[in-house]
Motif scaffolding. Structure first.
Motif, PDB file in Angstrom:
ATOM      1  N   PRO A  44       0.986  -1.132   0.198  1.00 36.40           N
ATOM      2  CA  PRO A  44       0.163  -0.181   0.107  1.00 36.40           C
ATOM      3  C   PRO A  44       0.829   1.166  -0.042  1.00 36.40           C
ATOM      4  N   LYS A  45       1.821   1.356   0.833  1.00 35.04           N
ATOM      5  CA  LYS A  45       2.811   2.463   0.787  1.00 35.04           C
ATOM      6  C   LYS A  45       3.409   2.840  -0.453  1.00 35.04           C
ATOM      7  N   GLU A  46       4.109   1.735  -1.111  1.00 38.94           N
ATOM      8  CA  GLU A  46       4.954   1.736  -2.137  1.00 38.94           C
ATOM      9  C   GLU A  46       4.074   2.153  -3.363  1.00 38.94           C
ATOM     10  N   LEU A  47       3.002   1.489  -3.377  1.00 40.66           N
ATOM     11  CA  LEU A  47       1.783   1.723  -4.400  1.00 40.66           C
ATOM     12  C   LEU A  47       1.462   3.008  -4.706  1.00 40.66           C
ATOM     13  N   GLU A  48       0.867   3.580  -3.396  1.00 36.65           N
ATOM     14  CA  GLU A  48       0.365   5.006  -3.136  1.00 36.65           C
ATOM     15  C   GLU A  48       1.333   6.011  -3.551  1.00 36.65           C
ATOM     16  N   VAL A 229      -5.722 -10.907 -10.623  1.00 39.45           N
ATOM     17  CA  VAL A 229      -4.572 -11.399  -9.621  1.00 39.45           C
ATOM     18  C   VAL A 229      -4.317 -12.956 -10.070  1.00 39.45           C
ATOM     19  N   PHE A 230      -5.038 -13.732 -10.662  1.00 40.14           N
ATOM     20  CA  PHE A 230      -4.731 -15.312 -11.064  1.00 40.14           C
ATOM     21  C   PHE A 230      -3.969 -15.479 -12.236  1.00 40.14           C
ATOM     22  N   LYS A 231      -3.474 -14.148 -12.710  1.00 38.08           N
ATOM     23  CA  LYS A 231      -2.583 -14.155 -14.094  1.00 38.08           C
ATOM     24  C   LYS A 231      -1.292 -14.072 -13.803  1.00 38.08           C
ATOM     25  N   LYS A 232      -0.291 -14.555 -14.739  1.00 36.13           N
ATOM     26  CA  LYS A 232       0.916 -14.656 -14.393  1.00 36.13           C
ATOM     27  C   LYS A 232       1.489 -13.193 -15.299  1.00 36.13           C
ATOM     28  N   PHE A 233       1.946 -12.645 -14.236  1.00 34.35           N
ATOM     29  CA  PHE A 233       2.565 -11.131 -14.578  1.00 34.35           C
ATOM     30  C   PHE A 233       4.217 -11.137 -14.412  1.00 34.35           C
ATOM     31  N   GLU A 234       4.574 -10.537 -15.465  1.00 32.53           N
ATOM     32  CA  GLU A 234       5.965 -10.084 -15.526  1.00 32.53           C
ATOM     33  C   GLU A 234       6.164  -8.705 -15.112  1.00 32.53           C
ATOM     34  N   LYS A 235       7.275  -8.381 -14.605  1.00 34.04           N
ATOM     35  CA  LYS A 235       7.531  -6.933 -14.160  1.00 34.04           C
ATOM     36  C   LYS A 235       7.200  -5.883 -15.022  1.00 34.04           C
ATOM     37  N   ASN A 236       7.237  -6.250 -16.404  1.00 34.10           N
ATOM     38  CA  ASN A 236       6.980  -5.096 -17.558  1.00 34.10           C
ATOM     39  C   ASN A 236       5.626  -5.166 -17.559  1.00 34.10           C
ATOM     40  N   ASN A 237       4.721  -6.218 -17.551  1.00 30.95           N
ATOM     41  CA  ASN A 237       3.332  -6.214 -17.494  1.00 30.95           C
ATOM     42  C   ASN A 237       2.781  -5.294 -16.176  1.00 30.95           C
ATOM     43  N   LEU A 238       3.196  -5.809 -15.050  1.00 31.88           N
ATOM     44  CA  LEU A 238       3.137  -5.102 -13.732  1.00 31.88           C
ATOM     45  C   LEU A 238       2.972  -3.313 -13.998  1.00 31.88           C
ATOM     46  N   SER A 306       8.943  -8.111  -5.712  1.00 27.51           N
ATOM     47  CA  SER A 306       9.499  -7.493  -4.723  1.00 27.51           C
ATOM     48  C   SER A 306       8.702  -6.006  -4.527  1.00 27.51           C
ATOM     49  N   ALA A 307       8.393  -5.363  -3.583  1.00 27.53           N
ATOM     50  CA  ALA A 307       7.787  -4.204  -3.387  1.00 27.53           C
ATOM     51  C   ALA A 307       8.430  -3.043  -3.767  1.00 27.53           C
ATOM     52  N   ASP A 308       9.921  -3.386  -3.964  1.00 27.82           N
ATOM     53  CA  ASP A 308      10.811  -2.306  -4.455  1.00 27.82           C
ATOM     54  C   ASP A 308      10.689  -2.086  -5.959  1.00 27.82           C
ATOM     55  N   VAL A 309      10.011  -2.845  -6.592  1.00 32.42           N
ATOM     56  CA  VAL A 309       9.705  -2.609  -7.979  1.00 32.42           C
ATOM     57  C   VAL A 309       9.007  -1.120  -8.302  1.00 32.42           C
ATOM     58  N   TYR A 310       8.327  -0.808  -7.216  1.00 36.18           N
ATOM     59  CA  TYR A 310       7.129   0.572  -7.514  1.00 36.18           C
ATOM     60  C   TYR A 310       8.228   1.543  -7.442  1.00 36.18           C
ATOM     61  N   GLY A 311       9.352   1.584  -6.751  1.00 36.59           N
ATOM     62  CA  GLY A 311      10.462   2.729  -6.889  1.00 36.59           C
ATOM     63  C   GLY A 311      11.023   2.879  -7.920  1.00 36.59           C
ATOM     64  N   GLU A 312      11.393   1.700  -8.814  1.00 35.48           N
ATOM     65  CA  GLU A 312      11.866   1.567 -10.062  1.00 35.48           C
ATOM     66  C   GLU A 312      10.879   1.880 -11.201  1.00 35.48           C
ATOM     67  N   PHE A 445      17.837  -1.034 -17.287  1.00 34.94           N
ATOM     68  CA  PHE A 445      17.410  -0.460 -16.154  1.00 34.94           C
ATOM     69  C   PHE A 445      17.981  -0.953 -14.933  1.00 34.94           C
ATOM     70  N   PRO A 446      18.378  -0.019 -13.771  1.00 35.36           N
ATOM     71  CA  PRO A 446      18.826  -0.553 -12.604  1.00 35.36           C
ATOM     72  C   PRO A 446      18.181  -1.958 -11.890  1.00 35.36           C
ATOM     73  N   LYS A 447      18.811  -2.789 -11.581  1.00 36.90           N
ATOM     74  CA  LYS A 447      18.523  -4.187 -11.181  1.00 36.90           C
ATOM     75  C   LYS A 447      18.167  -4.020  -9.536  1.00 36.90           C
ATOM     76  N   SER A 448      17.198  -4.984  -9.186  1.00 41.49           N
ATOM     77  CA  SER A 448      16.741  -4.811  -7.799  1.00 41.49           C
ATOM     78  C   SER A 448      17.652  -5.990  -7.291  1.00 41.49           C
ATOM     79  N   ASP A 449      17.494  -5.965  -5.717  1.00 44.83           N
ATOM     80  CA  ASP A 449      18.411  -6.833  -4.972  1.00 44.83           C
ATOM     81  C   ASP A 449      17.883  -8.114  -4.998  1.00 44.83           C
TER      82      ASP A 449
END
Length: 500
Positions: A44-48, A229-238, A306-312, A445-449
């Motif tokens: 919720p915090k990262e998304l908002e 929510v029941f579909k497979k998502f990549e980070k680009n799709n998200l 990871s939730a860090d993806v929203y920062g990216e 793009f920079p990679k996450s941990d």
């Protein structure tokens, strides 16, 4: 035998009551479960944060249509009028950006004159006479149509801008500027009508006595959870879905503003009626926020993101803003937002102008002074918002270590390479040239941990299973479509599964 049975029964019960187990023997599993819980709590915090930043990006592009675009159109027209006196100082009569501004201005003027023939009151009563179920179906169809219009509309506008500003020495491969202009006018007009019907349906839902239609329309947001929510998502799709959610939330805010303006006009601008509408407005906004949080929380959980993806994602949007402010920028910022999020401000701004001019009557010099002060206030808000966004974006870009990518050549250098593939990256015959070209022309793009940014969490495992033979693995990877960088995703698409 009975004694032995009793002893065995007592021993069994005693064992069941006193037996133990050691969670530390499976420490990795339980640590992963705990991290998933913490990720869901952070969503919720990262998304908002992302939604708030994206909202102000859309607001900046939306205010641009009302504030700076008219001034830029006036400056371009003054240049045309003073051209016979001053003479040609260069090879171009108008700069490409000025040509695009004039085209936008003409589109707005023509579409507004066409919108003046549309009767909002007749449309309201026509929609109000329909049944609840029929209106629910109509509203769902309008949402789908809005996405389709948004995905194709920016292509129409881009085609017009490029056709009007294309260098003359190039071979003509288009149908002409006037057909493209007529297509753009027709698109903006039809999209504005679609949004007007959508706002009218929402207005009918607000004014219904039992609020059943409003409840059904709000429940439609929760149906979106089932389809996502029941579909497979990549980070680009998200990332694409997050941009779509930002655009959808901002559009809903403007639709609620239009509904409030129309209702306040009907009640002679009585401020007491605003408090009557306030609970329904809060309920619609709260349901939208709740659905987005639940949807993103479970998508990240099921796909191990990871939730860090929203920062990216936020850094990628910030990169668009910073790069559009450079001297060698190849696109306007408002067009960049349109390509990234699918938010096209022209139809929405046209509808808002139509509603405001029909709801607010301007009579007398005092009214004109109020309009002038309101316009100056909008310009002030636009400038302040742009300054704050630019400063915040520079911080995000610096934190993501993306300053070097600001000096990379524009994507046209990539498109000039031979044999482009589906991902937009040119494939050369020599493998060493291919690697050098990808490193120089396509920013990574920079990679996450937790995992690499541009692949799904289970892609490495799939490669190990599918490409067991090392000889076949090299051949298959050579023909495999390269992953797109986030900075390359510049088109609004409907999110779905990637089919390999």
């Amino acid at each position: 035998c009975a004694t032995l049975f009793n002893l065995s029964l007592v021993r069994f019960i005693t064992t069941e009551l006193t037996r133990g187990y050691f969670l530390e023997h499976n420490e990795a599993k339980y640590t992963e479960r705990r991290e998933r819980v913490y990720t869901c709590l952070r969503i919720p915090k990262e998304l908002e944060k992302l939604m708030t930043f994206g909202f102000f990006l859309c607001l900046d592009a939306f205010l641009y249509v009302f504030t700076l675009l008219p001034l830029r159109v006036i400056l371009a027209l003054l240049r045309l009028l003073t051209l016979p006196c001053c003479g040609l100082s260069g090879s171009r009569v108008l700069q490409p950006a000025q040509v695009c501004d004039v085209l936008k201005g003409f589109i707005m003027v023509l579409c507004y004159s066409m919108m003046s023939y549309v009767d909002y009151s007749m449309m309201y009563h026509l929609i109000r006479g329909q049944s609840v179920i029929k209106l629910y179906i109509i509203y769902n169809m309008l949402e789908v149509a809005d996405r389709l219009f948004s995905s194709f509309g920016q292509d129409i506008l881009d085609a017009l801008y490029w056709t009007a500003t294309e260098p003359k020495e190039k071979k003509r491969a288009h149908i002409g500027v006037i057909p493209h202009f007529l297509m753009a006018v027709l698109y903006v007009f039809l999209h504005a009508i679609l949004i007007m019907v959508q706002a009218t349906t929402l207005n009918v839902a607000f004014n219904s006595h039992n609020k059943s239609l409003l409840t059904i329309m709000m429940s439609n947001n929760f149906v979106e959870i089932k389809g996502s929510v029941f579909k497979k998502f990549e980070k680009n799709n998200l990332f694409q879905m997050s941009n779509s959610d930002i655009k959808e939330r901002f559009t809903n805010y403007i639709l609620l503003l239009i509904v409030c303006l129309r209702n306040m006009e009907q009640f002679s601008w009585n401020p007491d009626h605003l408090w009557v509408l306030f609970p329904d407005v809060i309920m619609v906004i709260a349901s939208e926020v709740a659905v987005d949080i639940v949807k993103h929380a479970f998508i990240t959980k099921f796909n191990d993101i990871s939730a860090d993806v929203y920062g990216e994602y936020r850094a990628s949007l910030a990169f668009d803003l910073v790069s559009s402010r450079q001297k060698n920028a190849y696109t306007d910022y408002s067009d960049s937002v349109s390509r990234r999020m699918g938010f096209i401000p022209l139809p929405l701004a046209l509808l808002l102008i139509r509603v405001v001019t029909s709801s607010v009557k301007i009579q007398g010099s005092l009214s004109f002074m109020c309009v002038l002060l309101f316009y100056l206030g909008m310009i002030t808000l636009k400038v302040l918002n742009s300054i704050v966004l630019l400063g915040t974006s520079c911080v995000f870009v610096k934190e993501a270590n993306m300053e070097e990518k600001l000096f990379d050549p524009p994507p046209s250098a990539v498109s000039s390479q031979p044999t482009p593939d589906k991902g937009g990256i040119s494939l050369a015959s020599d493998s060493s040239q291919n690697i050098d070209m990808e490193e120089s022309s396509v920013p990574t793009f920079p990679k996450s941990d937790s995992d690499t940014f541009l692949t799904t969490p289970d892609e490495e495992d799939d490669d190990k299973i599918i490409n067991a033979d090392t000889g076949l693995e090299g051949d298959r990877l050579k023909h495999r479509t390269p992953k797109k960088d986030l900075l390359e995703i510049d088109r609004f698409t409907i999110c779905g599964n990637r089919i390999d």
